[in-house]
Structure formats: structure tokens, C-alpha cells
Design an enzyme around this catalytic site. Structure first.
Site, short mmCIF file in Angstrom:
data_model
loop_
_atom_site.label_atom_id
_atom_site.label_comp_id
_atom_site.label_asym_id
_atom_site.label_seq_id
_atom_site.Cartn_x
_atom_site.Cartn_y
_atom_site.Cartn_z
N SER A 12 0.65 -1.20 0.02
CA SER A 12 0.15 -0.02 0.06
C SER A 12 0.82 1.25 0.06
O SER A 12 2.21 1.31 0.11
CB SER A 12 -0.97 -0.09 1.10
N TYR A 148 5.18 8.42 17.27
CA TYR A 148 5.58 8.51 15.84
C TYR A 148 6.67 9.62 15.76
O TYR A 148 7.59 9.06 14.94
CB TYR A 148 4.26 9.16 14.99
#
Length: 281
Positions: A12, A148
């Protein structure tokens, strides 16, 4: 001239977009996936130039085995793209220990181990290019994205150091810092912590609006971004950082300019901690 690429996470997002573009122009791609559903068509269409491998990037032994097999089978690999990763959203307090460990193992440790595994082969070739997919979140931080950012700031420091180690061997390193794009990263694979009501109305939950497609989609075109990433492999010398997306670049410049100003304003404080003899010379 045909090039051979090793790309992690090609099922993806940027990984899939890059793989399709590269195969269409005749290059070879070793692509890793967790599940091959989205690449079966590529396997059938490009049986001689697309090589699918299953890989969990948190498995260091599997990374080393993959790299060894790929170089042995194909002889030369020109570009290694460390792309696999995901986003984790939530206030630091909301994240579980398991979520913290998993994203570090995937986004940071996995990327480090892939690069380390490929270095000896590139060094023997006396050429090669590493492309690390980072984020403008490797320079700019937002609330609700702490882990993150931790992984992206971490991999940026690692890559900037390793780039200097590898330059004498004609091995380049480029950090790609995309802004928001219309990929599954934001609208599919993003993981959200178990949210606490105490943070309702807090900046830590601002990401909920970003993840809601009804509020408008991200401005980045993943196909165009993939094309720019591919093009970067031919730039000499290798650019250390490339920001993709006008909003991302504007935000990065604003943050860095403020950071530099803050440092300049600390000049006297910094000098006040030097050994006196240094200040007298």
C-alpha cells in the site's frame, strides 16, 4: 539502464505506488509485504521483474535473511528503500506499553536493521543508495503524535550519521520527508490509542479531525510523491533530505527558523559555561 530496488512495505501507500511505477518502466523490484493480497496482480503481470517476499520488519533475523537472499539471487541491488511503518495517535499517557514498543520496533529498529543488513553488500559493490521514508514529522512535532515523532526523529539522526560513514564508499543516503498524502497511512493503517476523556478538548486529540475524511482529504498526491522519490535515486550527490508537499515545506521552514532564532538567543548563556581560558583566547 535497468535498476534493481529493494522496497519494504509495498502492499500500500508509497511502497505500492513506487513499485508500480518502477515495474512499468522496466526496473526490477524486490518488494516485502505482510500479506500479498494487493500485489498478486503485479506478481502475475511482472513474473520476471517483481519478487515478492513476506517480511515482518520487527524480526531482525528475517531482515538479514531477506537481504542476503535478495543480493544472492539478483547479484546487484542499486537502491534499498526503507518504507514500512505506520502512524500511532494519542496522548503519551493514553498509549499502552505494547503500543510504544511496537511502533519503536517497526518504525525505528526495523529501519535501522534493514540499513545495517544491506551496508556490507553496498560496500562490496562500492555503490548503492539508501532511501529512508521519514516524514516532515521528523522535523516538526504535533501533539498526539509523540511516539511517531520519536521514531522519525530517531531514524533521521541515525541516517544523518550513517550517511557520513558511507560517503567514502560511494553509498548515498536520502531521507524523504512527505507531508500529508492520500494513502492508507492516514486513512486506513493509522492506529489510535484508547482515548481518555480527560484529554477531550485537549490539543492531543486534534488528530481526530485530521483522520476524519469528511473534513477534507490530505493535499499530497501519492503518485506524484512516489515519482519524486524514484527520481531522487538518480541525483548526485545524494540529497540528505527531500521534503514533499508545499504545506510540509512551509511548516518545516517555519519551525526550523524559530529553532535557529532560539539558539542564537542562547549565545551568551552557552558561552557562560565554557572554561574561562577558552573565552580569553
Amino acid at each position: 539502464m535497468q535498476k534493481t530496488w529493494l522496497i519494504t512495505g509495498v502492499s500500500s501507500g508509497f511502497g505500492l505506488a513506487m513499485t508500480k511505477q518502477l515495474l512499468a518502466k522496466g526496473d526490477r523490484v524486490v518488494g516485502t509485504v505482510r500479506k500479498d493480497k494487493n500485489v498478486r496482480e503485479l506478481m502475475e503481470k511482472y513474473p520476471n521483474t517483481f519478487f515478492r517476499y513476506f517480511l515482518d520488519v520487527t524480526d531482525t533475523a528475517a531482515i538479514k535473511s531477506l537481504v542476503e537472499d535478495a543480493f544472492d539471487a539478483l547479484g546487484t541491488i542499486d537502491v534499498v528503500v526503507s518504507n514500512a511503518g505506520y502512524g500511532l495517535f494519542g496522548a503519551a499517557e493514553e498509549l499502552s506499553d505494547e503500543e510504544v514498543t511496537q511502533i519503536i520496533d517497526t518504525n525505528l529498529v526495523g529501519a535501522i536493521q534493514l540499513i545495517r543488513a544491506a551496508i556490507p553488500y553496498f560496500r562490496k559493490q562500492q555503490q548503492g543508495r539508501f532511501i529512508q521514508i521519514s516524514s516532515y514529522g521528523g522535523q516538526v512535532a504535533f501533539p498526539g503524535n509523540s511516539m511517531y515523532h520519536a521514531t522519525k526523529w530517531g531514524i533521521e539522526g541515525f541516517c544523518e550519521s550513517v550517511a557520513q560513514e558511507l560517503a567514502p564508499f560511494n553509498i548515498g543516503m536520502t531521507l524523504i520527508e512527505p507531508g500529508g498524502a492520500r494513502t492508507e497511512f492516514r486513512y486506513g493503517s493509522a492506529k489510535v490509542a484508547k482515548l481518555m476523556t480527560e484529554y477531550n478538548g485537549n490539543p492531543a486529540h486534534a488528530f481526530l479531525s485530521m483522520l476524519d475524511e469528511t473534513n477534507g482529504l490530505a493535499p499530497g498526491d501519492p503518485e506524484k510523491m512516489a515519482a519524486r522519490i524514484i527520481e531522487s535515486a538518480a541525483i548526485e550527490p545524494a540529497p540528505l533530505r527531500i521534503v514533499l508537499g508545499s504545506q510540509a515545506l512551509a511548516s518545516t521552514i517555519e519551525v526550523l527558523q524559530k529553532r535557529v532564532t532560539d539558539f542564537i538567543n542562547q549565545k551568551e548563556t552557552a558561552a557562560s559555561t565554557d572554561i574561562d581560558s577558552l573565552n580569553n583566547n
